[in-house]
Design an enzyme around this catalytic site. Structure first.
Site, PDB file in Angstrom:
ATOM      1  CG  ASP A  73      -0.171  -0.299   2.582  1.00  0.00           C
ATOM      2  OD1 ASP A  73       1.018   0.304   2.647  1.00  0.00           O
ATOM      3  OD2 ASP A  73      -0.814  -0.842   3.301  1.00  0.00           O
ATOM      4  CG  ASP A  75       1.191   5.219   3.915  1.00  0.00           C
ATOM      5  OD1 ASP A  75      -0.258   5.124   3.777  1.00  0.00           O
ATOM      6  OD2 ASP A  75       1.766   4.452   4.470  1.00  0.00           O
ATOM      7  CG  ASP A 155       7.943   3.810  12.916  1.00  0.00           C
ATOM      8  OD1 ASP A 155       8.434   4.141  12.091  1.00  0.00           O
ATOM      9  OD2 ASP A 155       7.184   2.802  13.099  1.00  0.00           O
TER      10      ASP A 155
HETATM   11  P1  ATP Z   1       3.639  -1.769   5.924  1.00  0.00           P
HETATM   12  O1  ATP Z   1       4.513  -1.970   4.612  1.00  0.00           O
HETATM   13  O2  ATP Z   1       3.575  -3.109   6.704  1.00  0.00           O
HETATM   14  O3  ATP Z   1       2.400  -0.995   5.840  1.00  0.00           O
HETATM   15  P2  ATP Z   1       4.681   0.697   6.903  1.00  0.00           P
HETATM   16  O4  ATP Z   1       5.962   1.007   7.664  1.00  0.00           O
HETATM   17  O5  ATP Z   1       3.940   1.455   5.939  1.00  0.00           O
HETATM   18  O6  ATP Z   1       4.707  -0.928   7.070  1.00  0.00           O
HETATM   19  P3  ATP Z   1       2.313   1.382   8.245  1.00  0.00           P
HETATM   20  O7  ATP Z   1       1.464   1.208   9.655  1.00  0.00           O
HETATM   21  O8  ATP Z   1       1.502   1.568   6.990  1.00  0.00           O
HETATM   22  O9  ATP Z   1       3.614   0.888   8.397  1.00  0.00           O
HETATM   23  O10 ATP Z   1       2.810   3.204   8.840  1.00  0.00           O
HETATM   24  C1  ATP Z   1       3.091   4.003   7.557  1.00  0.00           C
HETATM   25  C2  ATP Z   1       4.118   4.925   8.315  1.00  0.00           C
HETATM   26  O11 ATP Z   1       3.856   5.768   9.271  1.00  0.00           O
HETATM   27  C3  ATP Z   1       5.323   4.125   8.635  1.00  0.00           C
HETATM   28  O12 ATP Z   1       6.579   3.683   7.743  1.00  0.00           O
HETATM   29  C4  ATP Z   1       5.984   5.455   9.629  1.00  0.00           C
HETATM   30  O13 ATP Z   1       6.780   6.088   9.029  1.00  0.00           O
HETATM   31  C5  ATP Z   1       4.811   5.816  10.012  1.00  0.00           C
HETATM   32  N1  ATP Z   1       4.274   5.194  11.411  1.00  0.00           N
HETATM   33  C6  ATP Z   1       3.196   4.023  11.435  1.00  0.00           C
HETATM   34  N2  ATP Z   1       3.073   4.136  12.783  1.00  0.00           N
HETATM   35  C7  ATP Z   1       3.948   4.854  13.488  1.00  0.00           C
HETATM   36  C8  ATP Z   1       4.117   4.996  14.793  1.00  0.00           C
HETATM   37  N3  ATP Z   1       3.286   4.084  15.856  1.00  0.00           N
HETATM   38  N4  ATP Z   1       4.952   5.843  15.353  1.00  0.00           N
HETATM   39  C9  ATP Z   1       5.689   6.602  14.428  1.00  0.00           C
HETATM   40  N5  ATP Z   1       5.452   6.595  13.267  1.00  0.00           N
HETATM   41  C10 ATP Z   1       4.840   5.658  12.664  1.00  0.00           C
HETATM   42 MG    MG Z   2       2.054   0.998   4.971  1.00  0.00          MG
END
Ligand code: ATP
Ligand code: MG
Length: 455
Positions: A73, A75, A155
């Site tokens: 996905d 962002d 994070d």
């Molecule tokens: P995935 O590929 O599994 O979705 P992801 O890193 O994109 O991993 P998401 O939950 O979609 O995870 O979060 C998108 C982004 O938002 C992360 O890459 C990070 O930069 C930020 N983020 C998400 N959760 C947190 C958190 N709890 N604290 C700080 N930043 C966060």
């Molecule tokens: Mg994500």
């Protein structure tokens, strides 16, 4: 077009020179081809830029694309407020309270657009934009900021890379690209503070370690042992969402082992955890195998249901309860139902498994007690049950984990493939104590339910 042009004069343009901490990496340096990204995500970023805002692809999609994987996905991070994003895209809606976002909808694909956020100050808290509790946990997080602020509140460094599709430049404020190349997972800022702000980051650390095969250096790993219990205070609905990401990303088995190693499993599944310690040969094996099957199914592009997964994760806690109710004189099926009614509300306080899954979970569990009873029309009634397939798979899982069911799994395998004549013969051949004790080969007796009268 004219409207866009006028708007673009009024809106701040992206900064021309990098800030002191900022690295701008060109295509030649990072090697990331634009075709790794969804066309919709790229178009959202470009349209926001056309409207005069800063906009980048960010987070997991940039990280995964750099690792050579297809992101699942996308962002987008932008300087536009949610309302401004909403104005640019008719096909969008604002969602969330703790963290306001805009979803831009393209058929089956949704692009998530978030306004640059900042880490909090006491002033922001006083103004009610951000709220933290006495332990430093962030409860609400809507303080807008600059691109750099946004990078620093994320994070992990590998999650804070910003890709600009207009010029293919990656903006890196935290040496994330270098960490990604070294496959190391580093928190941005002081690890303990960042975990205290949001304990879910510990769960995310485990997920990334298992999924990406990145190292957890001491600074990232060590505080988790001390702070793991804080997961117990996180809202159950959020933990459910994060857990699904942990268990449905193709590395559930590794994640499970790491969760246990770091003490994160117990606050999530407080009733299962002690049973895993008490009876590792069977219980731990059963959960591991369930998660391994899930990983395998995902690799093969098959569907997986959280109902089956959570049915397995809670099974070790269910069995001793069920045994107790049977010892009190209840028949196997009612004992199982009573055990489920006791356990589920307790578990749901930690992890809010939706009803659409807890109902099938209870059916899978009840059917475990119905599968041994096959006389007359019973086998056909069970076979026609909507949940038979899942229940049968669950039976095989129990056997694979070492439980002796008297070859019930094989019987049901044969029965499914037999013609009508053979089915009648198989039923008529059921005689004597067909069902053995539920005592597994390797399990201790503590968690063994008493056998009912089978067939
Ligand atoms: P995935 O590929 O599994 O979705 P992801 O890193 O994109 O991993 P998401 O939950 O979609 O995870 O979060 C998108 C982004 O938002 C992360 O890459 C990070 O930069 C930020 N983020 C998400 N959760 C947190 C958190 N709890 N604290 C700080 N930043 C966060
Ligand atoms: Mg994500």
């Amino acid at each position: 077009m004219l409207k866009k042009l006028i708007r673009s004069f009024r809106k701040p343009r992206p900064k021309a020179t990098p800030g002191p901490k900022e690295q701008r990496l060109t295509l030649a340096e990072h090697g990331l081809q634009p075709d790794r990204f969804s066309r919709n995500a790229v178009s959202v970023a470009l349209r926001l830029q056309d409207a005069g805002f800063q906009a980048f692809l960010v987070g997991g999609c940039v990280r995964d694309a750099l690792l050579g994987e297809r992101p699942k996905d996308f962002d987008v991070a932008t300087s536009a407020t949610p309302e401004q994003v909403r104005d640019v895209f008719r096909n969008s809606r604002i969602i969330g309270r703790r963290f306001r976002l805009v979803h831009v909808l393209f058929g089956r694909e949704t692009i998530e657009v978030a306004t640059f956020r900042s880490n909090h100050t006491a002033k922001d808290a006083a103004a009610g934009h951000s709220v933290t509790d006495s332990s430093g946990r962030i409860l609400r997080d809507n303080v807008y900021g600059t691109l750099e602020d946004d990078a620093l509140r994320r994070d992990f460094t590998i999650n804070a890379l910003y890709y600009d599709p207009a010029n293919q430049i990656i903006h890196d404020f935290t040496h994330g690209l270098a960490d990604l190349k070294q496959r190391t997972l580093r928190l941005i800022g002081d690890p303990e503070t960042r975990y205290l702000e949001d304990p879910v980051r510990m769960l995310r650390a485990i997920r990334f370690a298992a999924k990406l095969g990145v190292e957890l250096p001491d600074a990232t790993a060590e505080p988790i042992y001390r702070l793991a219990h804080l997961l117990g205070d996180i809202p159950a609905a959020r933990l459910y969402d994060e857990l699904l990401k942990v268990f449905l990303n193709g590395s559930a088995e590794d994640s499970f082992m790491l969760l246990r190693q770091f003490g994160l499993f117990a606050p999530l599944f407080p009733h299962t955890a002690p049973e895993l310690d008490a009876d590792p040969d069977y219980s731990t094996e059963l959960v591991r195998l369930a998660l391994r099957n899930t990983d395998q199914r995902l690799r093969e592009g098959k569907t997986v249901t959280p109902a089956f997964l959570f049915a397995a994760l809670l099974w070790p806690a269910l069995i001793p309860l069920c045994a107790r109710y049977q010892a009190d004189g209840l028949a196997p099926v009612p004992a199982m139902q009573k055990a489920a009614h006791k356990l589920l509300p307790l578990q749901l306080q930690q992890v809010a498994i939706p009803k659409r899954f807890t109902l099938p979970m209870q059916e899978i569990w009840s059917l475990q007690e119905r599968l041994p009873y096959r006389y007359g029309k019973r086998a056909d009634v069970v076979l026609a049950h909507e949940r038979f397939r899942a229940a049968y798979d669950f039976l095989l899982l129990r056997e694979d984990a070492g439980e002796d069911t008297g070859q019930l799994g094989q019987w049901w395998t044969d029965y499914q493939f037999a013609d009508e004549g053979n089915r009648r013969r198989m039923i008529s051949e059921l005689s004597g104590p067909v069902r053995k004790s539920r005592r597994p080969r390797k399990r201790n007796t503590r968690s063994t339910a008493k056998a009912g009268t089978p067939q």
